[in-house]
Design a protein around this motif. Sequence first.
Motif, PDB file in Angstrom:
ATOM      1  N   UNK A 360     -11.566 -20.416   2.830  1.00 44.99           N
ATOM      2  CA  UNK A 360     -12.661 -20.767   1.675  1.00 44.99           C
ATOM      3  C   UNK A 360     -11.886 -20.804   0.512  1.00 44.99           C
ATOM      4  N   UNK A 361     -11.418 -19.972   0.258  1.00 41.52           N
ATOM      5  CA  UNK A 361     -10.998 -19.995  -1.395  1.00 41.52           C
ATOM      6  C   UNK A 361      -9.175 -19.532  -0.824  1.00 41.52           C
ATOM      7  N   UNK A 362      -8.529 -19.667  -2.489  1.00 42.00           N
ATOM      8  CA  UNK A 362      -7.364 -19.742  -2.453  1.00 42.00           C
ATOM      9  C   UNK A 362      -6.791 -18.392  -2.531  1.00 42.00           C
ATOM     10  N   UNK A 363      -5.833 -18.298  -1.566  1.00 37.65           N
ATOM     11  CA  UNK A 363      -4.678 -16.773  -1.758  1.00 37.65           C
ATOM     12  C   UNK A 363      -4.228 -17.038  -2.780  1.00 37.65           C
ATOM     13  N   UNK A 364      -3.737 -15.648  -2.975  1.00 41.20           N
ATOM     14  CA  UNK A 364      -2.207 -15.419  -4.057  1.00 41.20           C
ATOM     15  C   UNK A 364      -1.215 -16.130  -3.795  1.00 41.20           C
ATOM     16  N   UNK A 365      -1.016 -17.640  -3.589  1.00 36.68           N
ATOM     17  CA  UNK A 365       0.191 -17.967  -2.780  1.00 36.68           C
ATOM     18  C   UNK A 365       1.306 -18.225  -3.724  1.00 36.68           C
ATOM     19  N   UNK A 366       1.810 -17.730  -4.379  1.00 37.68           N
ATOM     20  CA  UNK A 366       3.020 -16.948  -5.359  1.00 37.68           C
ATOM     21  C   UNK A 366       3.374 -14.926  -4.152  1.00 37.68           C
ATOM     22  N   UNK A 367       2.157 -14.661  -4.696  1.00 31.84           N
ATOM     23  CA  UNK A 367       2.154 -13.487  -3.725  1.00 31.84           C
ATOM     24  C   UNK A 367       2.978 -13.709  -2.382  1.00 31.84           C
ATOM     25  N   UNK A 368       2.019 -13.847  -1.576  1.00 34.10           N
ATOM     26  CA  UNK A 368       2.388 -14.536  -0.298  1.00 34.10           C
ATOM     27  C   UNK A 368       3.372 -14.747   0.283  1.00 34.10           C
ATOM     28  N   UNK A 369       3.385 -15.859  -1.039  1.00 31.74           N
ATOM     29  CA  UNK A 369       5.368 -16.264  -0.008  1.00 31.74           C
ATOM     30  C   UNK A 369       6.754 -15.482  -0.833  1.00 31.74           C
ATOM     31  N   UNK A 370       6.644 -14.661  -1.841  1.00 35.09           N
ATOM     32  CA  UNK A 370       6.902 -14.082  -1.982  1.00 35.09           C
ATOM     33  C   UNK A 370       7.507 -12.831  -0.835  1.00 35.09           C
ATOM     34  N   UNK A 371       5.735 -12.224  -0.347  1.00 30.62           N
ATOM     35  CA  UNK A 371       6.244 -11.187   0.831  1.00 30.62           C
ATOM     36  C   UNK A 371       6.185 -11.900   1.581  1.00 30.62           C
ATOM     37  N   UNK A 372       6.394 -12.634   2.769  1.00 30.42           N
ATOM     38  CA  UNK A 372       7.043 -12.694   3.881  1.00 30.42           C
ATOM     39  C   UNK A 372       8.410 -13.997   4.131  1.00 30.42           C
ATOM     40  N   UNK A 373       8.611 -14.672   2.704  1.00 30.15           N
ATOM     41  CA  UNK A 373      10.040 -15.436   2.753  1.00 30.15           C
ATOM     42  C   UNK A 373      11.168 -14.096   1.774  1.00 30.15           C
ATOM     43  N   UNK A 374      12.088 -14.189   3.327  1.00 24.60           N
ATOM     44  CA  UNK A 374      13.390 -13.211   2.635  1.00 24.60           C
ATOM     45  C   UNK A 374      14.340 -14.046   2.512  1.00 24.60           C
ATOM     46  N   UNK A 375      13.897 -14.314   0.976  1.00 25.03           N
ATOM     47  CA  UNK A 375      14.893 -15.449   0.535  1.00 25.03           C
ATOM     48  C   UNK A 375      16.243 -15.337  -0.082  1.00 25.03           C
ATOM     49  N   UNK A 376      16.308 -13.391  -0.438  1.00 23.85           N
ATOM     50  CA  UNK A 376      17.146 -12.427  -1.289  1.00 23.85           C
ATOM     51  C   UNK A 376      18.307 -13.007   0.042  1.00 23.85           C
ATOM     52  N   UNK A 377      17.999 -12.020   1.320  1.00 23.33           N
ATOM     53  CA  UNK A 377      18.212 -12.110   2.168  1.00 23.33           C
ATOM     54  C   UNK A 377      18.854 -13.032   2.901  1.00 23.33           C
ATOM     55  N   UNK A 378      18.330 -14.324   3.237  1.00 21.59           N
ATOM     56  CA  UNK A 378      19.184 -15.333   3.340  1.00 21.59           C
ATOM     57  C   UNK A 378      20.221 -16.225   2.500  1.00 21.59           C
ATOM     58  N   UNK A 379      20.429 -16.017   1.444  1.00 22.37           N
ATOM     59  CA  UNK A 379      21.158 -15.934   0.086  1.00 22.37           C
ATOM     60  C   UNK A 379      21.978 -15.552  -0.150  1.00 22.37           C
ATOM     61  N   UNK A 380      22.278 -13.850   0.156  1.00 24.25           N
ATOM     62  CA  UNK A 380      23.449 -13.282   0.859  1.00 24.25           C
ATOM     63  C   UNK A 380      23.946 -13.546   1.844  1.00 24.25           C
ATOM     64  N   UNK A 381      23.213 -13.766   3.323  1.00 27.71           N
ATOM     65  CA  UNK A 381      24.195 -14.935   4.399  1.00 27.71           C
ATOM     66  C   UNK A 381      24.423 -16.204   3.772  1.00 27.71           C
ATOM     67  N   UNK A 382      24.032 -17.185   3.620  1.00 30.39           N
ATOM     68  CA  UNK A 382      24.359 -17.975   2.634  1.00 30.39           C
ATOM     69  C   UNK A 382      25.951 -17.958   2.433  1.00 30.39           C
ATOM     70  N   UNK A 383      25.670 -17.388   1.484  1.00 34.78           N
ATOM     71  CA  UNK A 383      26.661 -16.373   0.905  1.00 34.78           C
ATOM     72  C   UNK A 383      28.424 -16.663   1.449  1.00 34.78           C
ATOM     73  N   UNK A 384      27.737 -15.506   3.094  1.00 39.47           N
ATOM     74  CA  UNK A 384      28.848 -14.953   3.457  1.00 39.47           C
ATOM     75  C   UNK A 384      29.495 -16.276   4.133  1.00 39.47           C
ATOM     76  N   UNK A 385      28.410 -16.885   5.027  1.00 38.50           N
ATOM     77  CA  UNK A 385      28.860 -18.263   5.189  1.00 38.50           C
ATOM     78  C   UNK A 385      29.657 -20.060   4.600  1.00 38.50           C
ATOM     79  N   UNK A 386      29.776 -19.145   3.420  1.00 36.08           N
ATOM     80  CA  UNK A 386      29.988 -20.631   3.162  1.00 36.08           C
ATOM     81  C   UNK A 386      29.040 -21.478   2.071  1.00 36.08           C
ATOM     82  N   UNK A 387      27.598 -21.280   2.298  1.00 41.56           N
ATOM     83  CA  UNK A 387      26.777 -22.291   1.742  1.00 41.56           C
ATOM     84  C   UNK A 387      25.837 -22.309   1.345  1.00 41.56           C
TER      85      UNK A 387
END
Length: 422
Positions: A360-387
Amino acid sequence: MTDIEKSAATTVIPPADTGRRHFLKVAGTTAAATVAASSIPRAFAQKKAINIGFIPLTDCASVVMAEELGYFKKYGVEVNVVKQASWAAVRDNLLSGDIQAAHLLYGLPLSVYTGVGGMAGKEIPIAMVIDNNGQAITLANSLSSVAGNDLKKSGAAMNALIAAKKAPTLAVTFPGGTHDIWMRYWLAAMGVPQSKVGIIVVPPPQMVANMKVGNMDGFCVGEPWGGVAVDQNIGFTALTTQQLWKNHPEKVLGLNKEFSARTDDVKAVMRAVLDASAWLDSLPNRRAAAKVIAQQKYVNASETVIRDRLEGRYALGAGQGTKQYLGDQMMFSRAGATNAPRHGHAIWFMAQYVRFGLLKQAPDYQAVASKLLMTDLYAQVAKEAGLKVPSDDMSSFTVTLDGAKFDPKNPAAYIKANPIPV
């Protein structure tokens, strides 16, 4: 397939009590087959195995093949792949810790956290994306007037059924999950009010059986179930999701919150799934994968149907012939472009929740996305995998079906510019 280890331990965890679930489930039975676990090597004797859940769908392939190809062991983790009865069961078992990770609908963690899918405020972290594309909206043969790519014509046919008090009942797999959003988006693009049709929730493996006996008139689900419905002449493919949004995010590797803190184990699991994803995107390997995942302990469906749609060859039904997808069929890696979790995509899903009235009302889009997405960890793993990690995390993009442009920095403007029919 001499390189494939036959060591997978597959069990079924029954769904938790459904009294607290916020959705309608069509009754059905799910076969539970338990396969004894293989012996644990000495190297793992003092370490508890990691349980990774999956739903019987073609896009569980990267998790299953990571086990079958020995990639989990390669990175030093012992894993049991654990068959689940429904997406609600996956949710409950992740939150309880009965499973530590899962092949999971992209939208499910967002849906749960925002309360659309129950358990508001509960966190299911997203480590990486598992696949793009490869889902389908399937309609019963009695709705053949809705076939074809002309949205205006299909919408007129659907609205005529509604006016004649023959509104269809359509099934999705979880409130706020990807299939729920694909179905609602398609209806809106056709000019069909979602409030005028029935939308119910059915577990993926039960879709075909329920439509066969008339419990619903259509469904949106992952393969192979759309292909199985066509193969059994029960329905036809009205829309593939790559037609809706080419290279959309579909499934993710979701984590139990406590397990997500075990960084070394999580990274090992991610590396194994990334290796399996790259293996799957080599088309000659897809035939081998189809043979494996077709088994009863995994998807338990026709190897031929799984293989055909994995290779992008779709028999559509309803006299529509066969369509060959090349490069936009189900994709698992795309040299890492598939696997990076993007904040912009998470914000798009939550904007759809608001647009379709699920919130019924907008969530705090950026806050929710940042809380749930492990983007920093993915970046580490991708680097190790050469991606390479894509640089489009918050870039604008256009949805293929209706040409609607989405700017994740301004979801309110998008919602205002894209009202739904009522």
